[in-house]
Design a protein around this motif. Structure first.
Motif, PDB file in Angstrom:
ATOM      1  N   GLU A 160     -11.070 -45.828  31.121  1.00 28.92           N
ATOM      2  CA  GLU A 160      -9.810 -46.363  31.628  1.00 28.92           C
ATOM      3  C   GLU A 160     -10.118 -47.351  32.747  1.00 28.92           C
ATOM      4  OE1 GLU A 160      -6.714 -42.660  30.804  1.00 28.92           O
ATOM      5  OE2 GLU A 160      -7.291 -43.169  32.849  1.00 28.92           O
ATOM      6  N   LEU A 161     -10.005 -48.631  32.430  1.00 30.64           N
ATOM      7  CA  LEU A 161     -10.301 -49.640  33.441  1.00 30.64           C
ATOM      8  C   LEU A 161      -9.315 -49.559  34.591  1.00 30.64           C
ATOM      9  CD1 LEU A 161     -11.077 -52.674  31.086  1.00 30.64           C
ATOM     10  CD2 LEU A 161     -12.678 -51.064  32.145  1.00 30.64           C
ATOM     11  N   VAL A 162      -8.077 -49.246  34.274  1.00 32.28           N
ATOM     12  CA  VAL A 162      -7.051 -48.994  35.287  1.00 32.28           C
ATOM     13  C   VAL A 162      -6.460 -47.627  34.987  1.00 32.28           C
ATOM     14  CG1 VAL A 162      -4.871 -49.751  36.291  1.00 32.28           C
ATOM     15  CG2 VAL A 162      -6.530 -51.458  35.525  1.00 32.28           C
ATOM     16  N   PRO A 163      -6.587 -46.655  35.919  1.00 34.10           N
ATOM     17  CA  PRO A 163      -6.101 -45.294  35.642  1.00 34.10           C
ATOM     18  C   PRO A 163      -4.643 -45.288  35.208  1.00 34.10           C
ATOM     19  CG  PRO A 163      -7.392 -45.337  37.656  1.00 34.10           C
ATOM     20  CD  PRO A 163      -7.206 -46.773  37.250  1.00 34.10           C
ATOM     21  N   GLY A 164      -4.395 -44.567  34.116  1.00 30.42           N
ATOM     22  CA  GLY A 164      -3.036 -44.417  33.618  1.00 30.42           C
ATOM     23  C   GLY A 164      -2.566 -45.531  32.720  1.00 30.42           C
ATOM     24  N   LYS A 165      -3.410 -46.562  32.501  1.00 28.97           N
ATOM     25  CA  LYS A 165      -3.014 -47.678  31.655  1.00 28.97           C
ATOM     26  C   LYS A 165      -4.060 -47.915  30.574  1.00 28.97           C
ATOM     27  CE  LYS A 165      -0.213 -50.230  35.004  1.00 28.97           C
ATOM     28  NZ  LYS A 165       0.011 -51.559  35.653  1.00 28.97           N
ATOM     29  N   SER A 166      -3.566 -48.363  29.422  1.00 34.91           N
ATOM     30  CA  SER A 166      -4.455 -48.668  28.311  1.00 34.91           C
ATOM     31  C   SER A 166      -4.133 -50.066  27.808  1.00 34.91           C
ATOM     32  CB  SER A 166      -4.253 -47.657  27.174  1.00 34.91           C
ATOM     33  OG  SER A 166      -5.075 -47.972  26.082  1.00 34.91           O
ATOM     34  N   TYR A 167      -5.130 -50.941  27.802  1.00 36.85           N
ATOM     35  CA  TYR A 167      -4.937 -52.328  27.404  1.00 36.85           C
ATOM     36  C   TYR A 167      -5.485 -52.567  25.985  1.00 36.85           C
ATOM     37  CZ  TYR A 167      -4.055 -53.081  32.370  1.00 36.85           C
ATOM     38  OH  TYR A 167      -3.543 -53.013  33.644  1.00 36.85           O
ATOM     39  N   PRO A 168      -4.809 -53.423  25.211  1.00 39.23           N
ATOM     40  CA  PRO A 168      -5.284 -53.719  23.850  1.00 39.23           C
ATOM     41  C   PRO A 168      -6.478 -54.681  23.871  1.00 39.23           C
ATOM     42  CG  PRO A 168      -3.312 -54.998  24.316  1.00 39.23           C
ATOM     43  CD  PRO A 168      -3.539 -54.118  25.518  1.00 39.23           C
ATOM     44  N   THR A 204     -10.658 -42.505  20.551  1.00 39.98           N
ATOM     45  CA  THR A 204      -9.294 -42.270  20.073  1.00 39.98           C
ATOM     46  C   THR A 204      -9.017 -40.775  19.943  1.00 39.98           C
ATOM     47  OG1 THR A 204      -9.377 -44.374  18.874  1.00 39.98           O
ATOM     48  CG2 THR A 204      -7.650 -42.816  18.255  1.00 39.98           C
ATOM     49  N   LEU A 205      -9.985 -40.005  19.479  1.00 39.52           N
ATOM     50  CA  LEU A 205      -9.810 -38.553  19.371  1.00 39.52           C
ATOM     51  C   LEU A 205      -9.591 -37.899  20.730  1.00 39.52           C
ATOM     52  CD1 LEU A 205     -12.472 -37.685  16.649  1.00 39.52           C
ATOM     53  CD2 LEU A 205     -10.003 -37.398  16.447  1.00 39.52           C
ATOM     54  N   HIS A 206     -10.103 -38.524  21.786  1.00 37.25           N
ATOM     55  CA  HIS A 206      -9.912 -38.001  23.140  1.00 37.25           C
ATOM     56  C   HIS A 206      -8.784 -38.724  23.871  1.00 37.25           C
ATOM     57  CE1 HIS A 206     -13.911 -36.429  22.152  1.00 37.25           C
ATOM     58  NE2 HIS A 206     -13.702 -35.521  23.086  1.00 37.25           N
ATOM     59  N   ASP A 207      -7.878 -39.352  23.090  1.00 36.05           N
ATOM     60  CA  ASP A 207      -6.668 -39.978  23.623  1.00 36.05           C
ATOM     61  C   ASP A 207      -6.982 -41.062  24.654  1.00 36.05           C
ATOM     62  OD1 ASP A 207      -3.918 -40.305  23.563  1.00 36.05           O
ATOM     63  OD2 ASP A 207      -3.606 -39.026  25.313  1.00 36.05           O
ATOM     64  N   ARG A 208      -7.982 -41.874  24.331  1.00 37.97           N
ATOM     65  CA  ARG A 208      -8.318 -43.012  25.186  1.00 37.97           C
ATOM     66  C   ARG A 208      -8.428 -44.255  24.321  1.00 37.97           C
ATOM     67  NH1 ARG A 208     -11.676 -39.072  27.855  1.00 37.97           N
ATOM     68  NH2 ARG A 208     -13.480 -39.671  26.585  1.00 37.97           N
ATOM     69  N   GLY A 209      -8.301 -45.412  24.969  1.00 41.64           N
ATOM     70  CA  GLY A 209      -8.434 -46.663  24.257  1.00 41.64           C
ATOM     71  C   GLY A 209      -7.108 -47.282  23.873  1.00 41.64           C
ATOM     72  N   PRO A 210      -7.123 -48.400  23.170  1.00 37.27           N
ATOM     73  CA  PRO A 210      -5.894 -49.140  22.861  1.00 37.27           C
ATOM     74  C   PRO A 210      -4.946 -48.431  21.913  1.00 37.27           C
ATOM     75  CG  PRO A 210      -7.779 -50.087  21.705  1.00 37.27           C
ATOM     76  CD  PRO A 210      -8.328 -49.080  22.659  1.00 37.27           C
ATOM     77  N   PHE A 211      -5.431 -47.402  21.183  1.00 40.32           N
ATOM     78  CA  PHE A 211      -4.558 -46.695  20.247  1.00 40.32           C
ATOM     79  C   PHE A 211      -4.056 -45.371  20.814  1.00 40.32           C
ATOM     80  CE2 PHE A 211      -7.753 -49.024  17.636  1.00 40.32           C
ATOM     81  CZ  PHE A 211      -6.899 -50.028  17.215  1.00 40.32           C
ATOM     82  N   ALA A 212      -4.316 -45.123  22.088  1.00 39.93           N
ATOM     83  CA  ALA A 212      -3.862 -43.887  22.731  1.00 39.93           C
ATOM     84  C   ALA A 212      -2.394 -44.021  23.125  1.00 39.93           C
ATOM     85  CB  ALA A 212      -4.721 -43.591  23.957  1.00 39.93           C
ATOM     86  N   GLY A 213      -1.816 -42.905  23.532  1.00 45.27           N
ATOM     87  CA  GLY A 213      -0.442 -42.914  24.002  1.00 45.27           C
ATOM     88  C   GLY A 213       0.591 -42.644  22.938  1.00 45.27           C
ATOM     89  N   VAL A 214       0.159 -42.397  21.692  1.00 50.24           N
ATOM     90  CA  VAL A 214       1.090 -42.050  20.614  1.00 50.24           C
ATOM     91  C   VAL A 214       0.638 -40.725  20.024  1.00 50.24           C
ATOM     92  CG1 VAL A 214       1.661 -44.461  20.098  1.00 50.24           C
ATOM     93  CG2 VAL A 214      -0.286 -43.392  18.963  1.00 50.24           C
ATOM     94  N   GLN A 215       1.319 -40.279  18.974  1.00 54.19           N
ATOM     95  CA  GLN A 215       0.922 -39.041  18.322  1.00 54.19           C
ATOM     96  C   GLN A 215      -0.511 -39.171  17.772  1.00 54.19           C
ATOM     97  OE1 GLN A 215       2.576 -36.136  18.192  1.00 54.19           O
ATOM     98  NE2 GLN A 215       4.185 -37.065  19.472  1.00 54.19           N
ATOM     99  N   PRO A 216      -1.314 -38.097  17.825  1.00 57.67           N
ATOM    100  CA  PRO A 216      -2.719 -38.203  17.387  1.00 57.67           C
ATOM    101  C   PRO A 216      -2.877 -38.756  15.981  1.00 57.67           C
ATOM    102  CG  PRO A 216      -2.349 -36.137  18.539  1.00 57.67           C
ATOM    103  CD  PRO A 216      -0.999 -36.779  18.384  1.00 57.67           C
ATOM    104  N   ASN A 217      -2.038 -38.302  15.034  1.00 56.79           N
ATOM    105  CA  ASN A 217      -2.173 -38.787  13.664  1.00 56.79           C
ATOM    106  C   ASN A 217      -1.862 -40.274  13.570  1.00 56.79           C
ATOM    107  OD1 ASN A 217      -2.574 -37.962  10.755  1.00 56.79           O
ATOM    108  ND2 ASN A 217      -0.580 -38.951  10.616  1.00 56.79           N
ATOM    109  N   GLU A 218      -0.847 -40.697  14.308  1.00 59.07           N
ATOM    110  CA  GLU A 218      -0.502 -42.119  14.317  1.00 59.07           C
ATOM    111  C   GLU A 218      -1.626 -42.950  14.928  1.00 59.07           C
ATOM    112  OE1 GLU A 218       2.964 -45.113  16.081  1.00 59.07           O
ATOM    113  OE2 GLU A 218       3.195 -42.926  16.223  1.00 59.07           O
ATOM    114  N   ALA A 219      -2.245 -42.425  16.000  1.00 55.82           N
ATOM    115  CA  ALA A 219      -3.355 -43.136  16.638  1.00 55.82           C
ATOM    116  C   ALA A 219      -4.523 -43.302  15.679  1.00 55.82           C
ATOM    117  CB  ALA A 219      -3.794 -42.386  17.893  1.00 55.82           C
ATOM    118  N   LEU A 220      -4.823 -42.263  14.910  1.00 55.05           N
ATOM    119  CA  LEU A 220      -5.938 -42.339  13.964  1.00 55.05           C
ATOM    120  C   LEU A 220      -5.621 -43.302  12.817  1.00 55.05           C
ATOM    121  CD1 LEU A 220      -7.077 -38.615  13.819  1.00 55.05           C
ATOM    122  CD2 LEU A 220      -8.254 -40.539  14.884  1.00 55.05           C
ATOM    123  N   LEU A 221      -4.364 -43.342  12.385  1.00 57.59           N
ATOM    124  CA  LEU A 221      -3.990 -44.289  11.344  1.00 57.59           C
ATOM    125  C   LEU A 221      -4.152 -45.731  11.828  1.00 57.59           C
ATOM    126  CD1 LEU A 221      -0.806 -42.627   9.792  1.00 57.59           C
ATOM    127  CD2 LEU A 221      -3.094 -42.724   8.834  1.00 57.59           C
TER     128      LEU A 221
END
Length: 393
Positions: A160-168, A204-221
């Protein structure tokens, strides 16, 4: 893995596909009925993929042309994988293991998972089935590429380059895929895509990165869609670069070689002759220049046909290659004329060489018989320039 096995070993290995799929699902779900149905779906999918790739994308040569790579991605990766997803989810629904209201979501997950695995893994197995080594001198660059991609991947998907935020920021991985496509070809590209996939999946499995912040299955898709696009586009780029380099190499070869006989052409002969004159002047040692003419080639064409005349020229070129040294230069000077540059050879040596070629032609046993006439000029005794060497010979 299933598709690679079928393409490499043929459809006869389908029982192994079926048994493997059945065992894997039985150990996972514990239901013989669903495991059997899923195994049937996987086997049907694999056979369909193999047939489509062989029929429309040149089979084992699927990764030779860009359009075949795209056909492979669509037919083998996106179309045929609908079979196992449809059969598998339907069997789970019939067994009461899936709420039918979630059918669409589970089907999409299943289908995209199979497609991503096929697009990422199958090219790796097909490309690395032989000669799994890079050229010497590239190992360090490959290490730098994988290291750089891993570091950037960690920054994009795990930090997390900025805590609490995820950039694409996933697009910053693209230069590494382009680097791999241009410098390491198809094999390096698929390895790089897999390295990116590993880093991206872990984050992504650890809820980090640009696909985090949504439901786990949606993030993996979302992640799988991203990896599919990266793998297809980078592999297509690598194949396109390979095709371009091959075309350039063929063009350079045709510029200095005779397409019929494979020996040098007139341009190659003149360049080599001028270079040999400069070398001979520097070391003060002469060379012989031999011109040869196939006797009565027109008669051979008229009596035996043009294929026989073409074969006669190839026979002369083959015997010249077999009886020349590495330092000699052989070229087709004209329609039925050949020339040979013999470094550090005197006039007598040039005549012996030409007589040996004539003797080998007489002994090759093919019909019609071919004879040659020849002339020899030496530098500097007979001539000192390219034009005068040709005239004297």
């Amino acid at each position: 893995i299933r598709l690679a096995a079928l393409l490499l070993r043929g459809n006869s290995v389908w029982p192994g596909v079926f048994i493997g799929a059945f065992a894997a699902n039985l150990l996972t779900s514990g239901s013989p009925f669903t495991s059997l149905a899923i195994a049937i779906g996987h086997t049907a999918e694999s056979l369909a993929s193999a047939w489509l790739v062989r029929r429309f994308a040149r089979g084992l040569d699927v990764l030779e042309r860009t359009k075949d790579v795209l056909k492979f991605a669509f037919l083998g990766g996106l179309l045929s994988t609908t079979i196992s997803a449809t059969v598998g989810v339907a069997s789970l629904a019939l067994a009461g293991k899936v709420d039918r209201s979630n059918y669409d979501s589970i089907w999409t997950t299943w289908w995209l998972g199979d497609a991503t695995g096929l697009i990422l893994v199958t090219p790796l197995l097909l490309l690395w089935r032989s000669s799994p080594r890079f050229r010497p001198g590239r190992s360090l660059e490959l290490v730098l590429l994988i290291t750089g991609l891993t570091v950037v991947g960690q920054m994009v998907f795990n930090v997390e380059l900025v805590p609490g935020k995820s950039y694409p920021l996933e697009y910053v991985c693209f230069p590494f895929l382009v680097w791999a496509a241009f410098r390491f070809g198809r094999r390096g590209t698929v390895v790089t895509a897999l390295a990116l996939a590993g880093t991206a999946m872990w984050g992504t499995l650890h809820d980090r990165g640009p696909f985090a912040g949504v439901q786990p299955n949606e993030a993996l898709l979302l992640l799988q869609s991203f990896l599919c696009v990266c793998a297809i586009m980078s592999l297509a780029l690598a194949v396109e670069v390979r095709q371009r380099r091959r075309s350039e190499k063929e063009a350079r070869s045709l510029a200095v070689s005779d397409p019929l006989t494979g020996v040098g052409n007139y341009r190659r002969l003149v360049d080599a002759l001028e270079a040999e004159i400069q070398r001979a002047e520097r070391i003060e040692r002469g060379f012989a220049f031999v011109l040869m003419d196939v006797d009565e080639l027109k008669k051979i064409n008229d009596v035996h046909g043009h294929l026989a005349g073409t074969r006669a020229l190839c026979r002369v070129a083959d015997i010249l290659r077999l009886n020349s040294r590495r330092i000699d230069t052989i070229a087709r000077y004209g329609g039925d004329e050949f020339a040979v540059i013999l470094p550090e050879t005197d006039s007598e040596g040039g005549r012996r060489f030409a007589a040996r070629i004539a003797s080998r032609l007489a002994e090759d046993g093919e019909t019609p018989p071919v004879t040659i006439s020849f002339g020899v000029a030496t530098w500097p005794n007979d001539a000192r320039t390219t034009e005068s060497l040709f005239r004297v010979a």
